[in-house]
Design an enzyme around this catalytic site. Structure first.
Site, PDB file in Angstrom:
ATOM      1  N   HIS A 141       0.867  -1.205   0.000  1.00 36.70           N
ATOM      2  CA  HIS A 141       0.000   0.000   0.000  1.00 36.70           C
ATOM      3  C   HIS A 141       0.891   1.238   0.000  1.00 36.70           C
ATOM      4  O   HIS A 141       1.499   1.573   1.008  1.00 36.70           O
ATOM      5  CB  HIS A 141      -0.907   0.017   1.237  1.00 36.70           C
ATOM      6  CG  HIS A 141      -1.868   1.177   1.241  1.00 36.70           C
ATOM      7  ND1 HIS A 141      -3.230   1.003   1.401  1.00 36.70           N
ATOM      8  CD2 HIS A 141      -1.686   2.513   1.115  1.00 36.70           C
ATOM      9  CE1 HIS A 141      -3.833   2.181   1.368  1.00 36.70           C
ATOM     10  NE2 HIS A 141      -2.914   3.116   1.199  1.00 36.70           N
ATOM     11  N   HIS A 177       1.562   5.391  -1.721  1.00 39.72           N
ATOM     12  CA  HIS A 177       1.199   6.564  -2.524  1.00 39.72           C
ATOM     13  C   HIS A 177       2.465   7.154  -3.130  1.00 39.72           C
ATOM     14  O   HIS A 177       3.354   7.592  -2.398  1.00 39.72           O
ATOM     15  CB  HIS A 177       0.511   7.624  -1.648  1.00 39.72           C
ATOM     16  CG  HIS A 177      -0.752   7.123  -1.033  1.00 39.72           C
ATOM     17  ND1 HIS A 177      -1.976   7.267  -1.642  1.00 39.72           N
ATOM     18  CD2 HIS A 177      -0.988   6.444   0.115  1.00 39.72           C
ATOM     19  CE1 HIS A 177      -2.920   6.706  -0.882  1.00 39.72           C
ATOM     20  NE2 HIS A 177      -2.330   6.195   0.186  1.00 39.72           N
ATOM     21  N   LYS A 236      -9.352  -0.016  -5.820  1.00 43.81           N
ATOM     22  CA  LYS A 236      -9.403   0.613  -4.505  1.00 43.81           C
ATOM     23  C   LYS A 236     -10.770   1.254  -4.282  1.00 43.81           C
ATOM     24  O   LYS A 236     -11.246   2.032  -5.103  1.00 43.81           O
ATOM     25  CB  LYS A 236      -8.312   1.687  -4.420  1.00 43.81           C
ATOM     26  CG  LYS A 236      -8.249   2.430  -3.094  1.00 43.81           C
ATOM     27  CD  LYS A 236      -7.663   1.577  -1.990  1.00 43.81           C
ATOM     28  CE  LYS A 236      -7.761   2.257  -0.620  1.00 43.81           C
ATOM     29  NZ  LYS A 236      -6.748   3.299  -0.422  1.00 43.81           N
ATOM     30  N   HIS A 265     -10.473   1.268   1.722  1.00 43.59           N
ATOM     31  CA  HIS A 265     -10.263   2.271   2.776  1.00 43.59           C
ATOM     32  C   HIS A 265     -11.481   2.164   3.684  1.00 43.59           C
ATOM     33  O   HIS A 265     -12.569   2.607   3.318  1.00 43.59           O
ATOM     34  CB  HIS A 265     -10.123   3.679   2.193  1.00 43.59           C
ATOM     35  CG  HIS A 265      -9.829   4.703   3.248  1.00 43.59           C
ATOM     36  ND1 HIS A 265      -8.613   5.324   3.386  1.00 43.59           N
ATOM     37  CD2 HIS A 265     -10.591   5.170   4.274  1.00 43.59           C
ATOM     38  CE1 HIS A 265      -8.641   6.137   4.425  1.00 43.59           C
ATOM     39  NE2 HIS A 265      -9.840   6.069   4.984  1.00 43.59           N
ATOM     40  N   HIS A 287      -4.660  -0.568   5.800  1.00 38.52           N
ATOM     41  CA  HIS A 287      -4.201   0.181   6.980  1.00 38.52           C
ATOM     42  C   HIS A 287      -5.147   0.072   8.181  1.00 38.52           C
ATOM     43  O   HIS A 287      -5.698   1.066   8.645  1.00 38.52           O
ATOM     44  CB  HIS A 287      -3.904   1.644   6.644  1.00 38.52           C
ATOM     45  CG  HIS A 287      -4.885   2.322   5.715  1.00 38.52           C
ATOM     46  ND1 HIS A 287      -6.233   2.344   5.927  1.00 38.52           N
ATOM     47  CD2 HIS A 287      -4.673   3.009   4.562  1.00 38.52           C
ATOM     48  CE1 HIS A 287      -6.803   3.023   4.949  1.00 38.52           C
ATOM     49  NE2 HIS A 287      -5.885   3.426   4.116  1.00 38.52           N
ATOM     50  N   ASP A 297       1.468   2.675   3.527  1.00 41.62           N
ATOM     51  CA  ASP A 297       0.608   3.859   3.353  1.00 41.62           C
ATOM     52  C   ASP A 297       1.459   5.133   3.394  1.00 41.62           C
ATOM     53  O   ASP A 297       0.979   6.185   3.818  1.00 41.62           O
ATOM     54  CB  ASP A 297      -0.505   3.907   4.405  1.00 41.62           C
ATOM     55  CG  ASP A 297      -1.593   4.915   4.033  1.00 41.62           C
ATOM     56  OD1 ASP A 297      -1.713   5.253   2.842  1.00 41.62           O
ATOM     57  OD2 ASP A 297      -2.309   5.379   4.948  1.00 41.62           O
ATOM     58  N   ALA A 330      -3.842  14.911   5.446  1.00 38.10           N
ATOM     59  CA  ALA A 330      -3.592  13.629   6.114  1.00 38.10           C
ATOM     60  C   ALA A 330      -2.543  12.847   5.346  1.00 38.10           C
ATOM     61  O   ALA A 330      -2.619  12.752   4.120  1.00 38.10           O
ATOM     62  CB  ALA A 330      -4.885  12.827   6.189  1.00 38.10           C
TER      63      ALA A 330
END
Ligand code: NCD
Ligand code: ZN
Length: 360
Positions: A23, A25, A108, A145, A183, A256, A272
């Site tokens: 996971h 980004h 996702k 999520h 997560h 994450d 965030a």
């Protein structure tokens, strides 16, 4: 290949099969170029989150994004980005087959408004039952999520409420669908994943193993510890750490790591996301060592995720050395910005050896 030592806590050396990040980004453009080398230095593969702006909603967009990642790789890097599609209320079921053909591994699910760039997310998952059916048939994994977005629900309860109102019914309606609860942060999520049907697993971040919600307010407001799902109370952190320390096979590494420029974090309404790619494995090693469970780090980091996704385990190895180093106060980021990494300016006990050291 390295000899394996029986007690890494005593020898200070721990060899593992090369891990993957399930996971991540990576962003795009100059931000992508700034953060990609950190991940490439540690991991063989990563699941690339599709929450760009605009989001990656089609097989064609995923293919183009994969190419931009490959083009941004440092010279001689060996790294495979595993692409995902961003589900919206209007994702056509046919897109799932196109995605599968183009090598996409999963889709996702962002509840609309749950987190960064989730405005285009899903407002009612029941509208997507046709898409989930196709995914189950095509063998694509649903990455979730797991938080409700109802502003009336307490922010610390949103994961637990999501399980009861959305995720458990969805998993029951689609018994063949593989689901990764991303997560996870609560003992309710653990109970759902570990006690659930076959084909359900979860990623666990370093920050949710190492910190509780006090870290958001230690001596003042700490924007660099703010991520979603938000850090939870100590009892939840302990439950997560105990579960990975038992060697639960349904749990695996997903950092994450979510970079945002310092100015976007240190703001009246801060973004965030915690950036952890600079020291991902070192941070997990610290958590596992604290739990007396270094012997379970390799399966968590390098086996369980690949097994769940039906991909081969990596054959090369990495080496962790118990040798302190200080995390820089900041790294360069896109557009002249700065990135404040997790544990900025602090000393970490473990260091990932460079490739040539690991080969010695
Ligand atoms: C992520 C981001 O910034 O893209 N932020 C975060 O706090 N984790 C989005 C997400 O995964 O929720
Ligand atoms: Zn994320």
């Amino acid at each position: 290949m390295l000899a394996r030592y029986a007690d890494p806590a005593a020898t200070g050396r721990l060899s593992l099969a090369r891990p993957d990040d399930w996971h991540l980004h990576l962003r795009d453009g100059t931000a992508l170029r700034a953060v990609l080398p950190f991940t490439v230095a540690q991991f063989a593969r990563a699941i690339i989150m599709p929450n760009l702006s605009p989001p990656v909603t089609s097989a064609a967009a995923a293919t183009a994004y994969r190419q931009r990642i490959l083009d941004a790789l440092p010279p001689h890097a060996q790294f495979t980005p595993l692409m995902t599609l961003y589900l919206t209320d209007r994702t056509p079921p046919e897109e799932i087959d196109a995605a599968r053909e183009s090598g996409v591994v999963g889709c996702k699910l962002y509840p609309a408004g749950a987190t960064t760039h989730s405005e285009a997310g899903v407002t009612d998952v029941r509208r997507l039952d046709g898409v989930f059916e196709r995914m189950a048939r095509a063998g694509l994994v649903l990455q979730v999520h797991g938080e409700v977005t109802d502003p009336a629900v307490d922010v610390f309860e949103r994961e637990a409420v999501f399980i009861d109102t959305v995720l458990a019914p969805l998993a029951a309606r689609h018994p063949q669908l593989k689901i990764v609860f991303e997560h996870i942060t609560t003992h309710q999520a653990l109970q759902f994943v570990l006690g659930g049907r076959e084909g359900i697993a979860a990623t666990v971040t370093p920050q949710h193993l190492l910190m509780n919600r006090n870290a958001l307010f230690a001596g003042g407001l700490r924007p660099h510890h703010y991520c979603l799902p938000v850090l939870k109370a100590e009892e939840h952190r302990r439950a997560l750490l105990a579960a990975v320390a038992r060697g639960e096979r349904r749990l695996f590494l997903g950092t994450d790591s979510a970079p945002h420029a310092r100015r976007a974090k240190e703001a009246a309404c801060g973004c965030a996301g915690v950036f952890s790619a600079h020291a991902a494995l070192e941070l997990y090693a610290e958590a596992f060592e604290a739990a007396g469970a270094l012997q379970h780090l390799e399966a968590f980091a390098s086996h369980n995720g690949a097994d769940f996704y039906g991909l081969p385990r990596n054959r090369d190895a990495v080496l962790l050395i118990r040798e302190g180093w200080t995390v820089p106060a900041k790294y360069d980021y896109a557009d002249g910005g700065e990135l404040v990494p997790l544990r900025a300016g602090e000393t970490l006990a473990w260091r990932l050896a460079a490739r040539h050291e690991a080969a010695q």
